[in-house]
Design a protein around this motif. Structure first.
Motif, PDB file in Angstrom:
ATOM      1  N   LEU A   1      33.036  43.779  50.339  1.00 17.19           N
ATOM      2  CA  LEU A   1      33.970  44.891  50.496  1.00 17.19           C
ATOM      3  C   LEU A   1      33.968  45.434  51.924  1.00 17.19           C
ATOM      4  O   LEU A   1      35.024  45.727  52.492  1.00 17.19           O
ATOM      5  CB  LEU A   1      33.613  46.006  49.514  1.00 17.19           C
ATOM      6  N   THR A   2      32.779  45.559  52.528  1.00 14.38           N
ATOM      7  CA  THR A   2      32.704  46.103  53.891  1.00 14.38           C
ATOM      8  C   THR A   2      33.291  45.135  54.905  1.00 14.38           C
ATOM      9  O   THR A   2      34.032  45.540  55.812  1.00 14.38           O
ATOM     10  CB  THR A   2      31.245  46.425  54.261  1.00 14.38           C
TER      11      THR A   2
ATOM     12  N   ILE B   1      38.182  39.851  50.083  1.00  6.80           N
ATOM     13  CA  ILE B   1      36.941  40.105  49.344  1.00  6.80           C
ATOM     14  C   ILE B   1      36.342  38.782  48.860  1.00  6.80           C
ATOM     15  O   ILE B   1      35.146  38.514  49.031  1.00  6.80           O
ATOM     16  CB  ILE B   1      37.196  41.040  48.161  1.00  6.80           C
ATOM     17  N   ALA B   2      37.182  37.939  48.264  1.00  5.31           N
ATOM     18  CA  ALA B   2      36.705  36.648  47.762  1.00  5.31           C
ATOM     19  C   ALA B   2      36.158  35.788  48.895  1.00  5.31           C
ATOM     20  O   ALA B   2      35.087  35.174  48.769  1.00  5.31           O
ATOM     21  CB  ALA B   2      37.852  35.923  47.047  1.00  5.31           C
TER      22      ALA B   2
ATOM     23  N   THR C   1      31.510  33.409  51.807  1.00  6.12           N
ATOM     24  CA  THR C   1      30.859  33.183  53.100  1.00  6.12           C
ATOM     25  C   THR C   1      29.432  33.714  53.102  1.00  6.12           C
ATOM     26  O   THR C   1      28.505  33.049  53.570  1.00  6.12           O
ATOM     27  CB  THR C   1      31.665  33.851  54.223  1.00  6.12           C
ATOM     28  N   GLU C   2      29.240  34.932  52.559  1.00  5.70           N
ATOM     29  CA  GLU C   2      27.883  35.494  52.493  1.00  5.70           C
ATOM     30  C   GLU C   2      26.987  34.630  51.620  1.00  5.70           C
ATOM     31  O   GLU C   2      25.820  34.383  51.966  1.00  5.70           O
ATOM     32  CB  GLU C   2      27.941  36.921  51.938  1.00  5.70           C
ATOM     33  N   SER C   3      27.526  34.142  50.500  1.00  6.56           N
ATOM     34  CA  SER C   3      26.727  33.301  49.610  1.00  6.56           C
ATOM     35  C   SER C   3      26.360  31.987  50.285  1.00  6.56           C
ATOM     36  O   SER C   3      25.232  31.495  50.132  1.00  6.56           O
ATOM     37  CB  SER C   3      27.508  33.030  48.313  1.00  6.56           C
TER      38      SER C   3
ATOM     39  N   LEU D   1      33.120  33.399  38.912  1.00 12.89           N
ATOM     40  CA  LEU D   1      33.967  34.287  38.116  1.00 12.89           C
ATOM     41  C   LEU D   1      34.450  35.485  38.923  1.00 12.89           C
ATOM     42  O   LEU D   1      35.595  35.935  38.751  1.00 12.89           O
ATOM     43  CB  LEU D   1      33.203  34.753  36.878  1.00 12.89           C
ATOM     44  N   THR D   2      33.599  36.005  39.811  1.00 14.90           N
ATOM     45  CA  THR D   2      34.024  37.135  40.640  1.00 14.90           C
ATOM     46  C   THR D   2      35.133  36.729  41.585  1.00 14.90           C
ATOM     47  O   THR D   2      36.155  37.420  41.717  1.00 14.90           O
ATOM     48  CB  THR D   2      32.830  37.689  41.435  1.00 14.90           C
ATOM     49  N   VAL D   3      34.965  35.583  42.251  1.00 17.00           N
ATOM     50  CA  VAL D   3      36.004  35.099  43.171  1.00 17.00           C
ATOM     51  C   VAL D   3      37.284  34.777  42.410  1.00 17.00           C
ATOM     52  O   VAL D   3      38.391  35.085  42.867  1.00 17.00           O
ATOM     53  CB  VAL D   3      35.488  33.866  43.943  1.00 17.00           C
ATOM     54  N   LEU D   4      37.160  34.169  41.225  1.00 18.83           N
ATOM     55  CA  LEU D   4      38.342  33.844  40.424  1.00 18.83           C
ATOM     56  C   LEU D   4      39.075  35.117  40.001  1.00 18.83           C
ATOM     57  O   LEU D   4      40.314  35.182  40.072  1.00 18.83           O
ATOM     58  CB  LEU D   4      37.918  33.043  39.189  1.00 18.83           C
ATOM     59  N   SER D   5      38.331  36.140  39.578  1.00 19.19           N
ATOM     60  CA  SER D   5      38.981  37.385  39.153  1.00 19.19           C
ATOM     61  C   SER D   5      39.691  38.062  40.321  1.00 19.19           C
ATOM     62  O   SER D   5      40.797  38.587  40.174  1.00 19.19           O
ATOM     63  CB  SER D   5      37.938  38.333  38.553  1.00 19.19           C
ATOM     64  N   VAL D   6      39.076  38.028  41.512  1.00 18.99           N
ATOM     65  CA  VAL D   6      39.708  38.638  42.683  1.00 18.99           C
ATOM     66  C   VAL D   6      40.968  37.872  43.065  1.00 18.99           C
ATOM     67  O   VAL D   6      41.986  38.465  43.442  1.00 18.99           O
ATOM     68  CB  VAL D   6      38.706  38.694  43.853  1.00 18.99           C
ATOM     69  N   ASN D   7      40.933  36.548  42.963  1.00 18.61           N
ATOM     70  CA  ASN D   7      42.129  35.762  43.279  1.00 18.61           C
ATOM     71  C   ASN D   7      43.267  36.051  42.303  1.00 18.61           C
ATOM     72  O   ASN D   7      44.430  36.144  42.700  1.00 18.61           O
ATOM     73  CB  ASN D   7      41.793  34.274  43.261  1.00 18.61           C
TER      74      ASN D   7
END
Length: 300
Positions: A95-96, A226-227, A232-234, A277-283
């Motif tokens: 988010l940041t 966000i995705a 990238t962080e992961s 799942l987080t990236v998929l939901s954001v997309n």
């Protein structure tokens, strides 16, 4: 006889956006899931009560149970608690970094689209950043500044600032190009020409007339940013260049689980599933937001 009936108040356009957004089932499910993840990582550690860094050697390498729903790792740390703590860090970075990239990209895009003299310089700079290989550039930035920031802000604070700055500084280009294209079209519209003809200063023109009309691509870029930042962080944490070993993130949990992949494959499954799942939901949220903010689709 006079008619005292009053005309109904005009409907707010954001209600129309919400009505259109609700018709996109994937976007609605994605928004509910993403909100659930955010609430879980914020309030979950308080409700669960087990410290993510607590070591219990006697309980190491346990499978899922009532006491540890996702099992424990090689040091006996609760995987469920580490998943929630890791999600808090990964989402905070995402988010940041997205906010930083969005602000920088919007600034460059508006200046390039509105001021013709700046267009060439800013767009060539954007093309230069787009041509650079992202992952090697991030690795160089981290290797150059990690020790200095760690010494100034501590291991956790320093790497957080470095990750956010590095991801944000290398992710603004797509937003800049999209915003510039919309600004080029908007500044030739009749209401902008009319405002310019009465002597409206450029600063007021941009803040009052241009920026509100490019909010649609900016908000869509925000969800996709966000995705991108989470992935990238992961990836950096998976390569061992992210947060310290005792400071969990989803990428760090993946990195720590690789050595135990054959014996305990579920350790890789939990953080991998959370990231996917987080990236998929954001997309999906981005797709729904794009359709909802498009007046042609919204008017159907």
């Amino acid at each position: 006889m006079t008619d005292t009936t009053q005309a109904p108040a005009p409907r707010n356009q954001w209600w129309d956006v919400w009505d259109q957004y609700k018709t996109h089932k994937g976007a609605l499910v994605g928004a509910v899931f993403f909100l659930t993840i955010i609430l879980a990582v914020i309030f979950g550690p308080w409700l669960w009560g087990i410290d993510a860094t607590h070591i219990d050697i006697r309980a190491r390498n346990q499978g899922p149970s009532m006491a540890h729903p996702m099992g424990t790792d090689q040091l006996g740390r609760d995987t469920f608690a580490r998943m929630m703590a890791g999600g808090r860090v990964s989402l905070a970075v995402g988010l940041t970094a997205m906010a930083l990239a969005l602000g920088l990209g919007t600034l460059v895009g508006v200046l390039a689209g509105y001021f013709k003299k700046l267009d060439g310089v800013l767009m060539r700079t954007t093309d230069l950043f787009l041509a650079l290989p992202l992952l090697p550039l991030l690795l160089v930035i981290i290797m150059l500044f990690r020790d200095k920031l760690n010494a100034a802000f501590g291991p956790e604070g320093g790497i957080f600032i470095l990750m956010v700055a590095a991801i944000g500084a290398t992710s603004w280009m797509q937003t800049a190009r999209i915003v510039r294209g919309d600004v080029l079209a908007i500044k030739e519209r009749e209401f902008v020409l009319a405002a310019r003809s009465i002597g409206t200063p450029n600063r007021r023109m941009i803040t009052r007339h241009v920026l509100p009309n490019v909010m649609s691509p900016i908000m869509v870029s925000a969800t996709l940013g966000i995705a991108n930042a989470i992935i990238t962080e992961s990836a950096l944490s998976f390569l061992g260049l992210g947060f310290p070993p005792d400071f969990p993130t989803w990428g760090r949990l993946l990195f720590d689980s690789v050595d135990y992949l054959q014996q305990y494959p579920e350790r890789v499954m939990w953080p991998g599933l959370a990231i996917s799942l987080t990236v998929l939901s954001v997309n999906y949220m981005g797709d729904g937001l794009r359709d909802a903010l498009d007046p042609k689709i919204r008017g159907r």
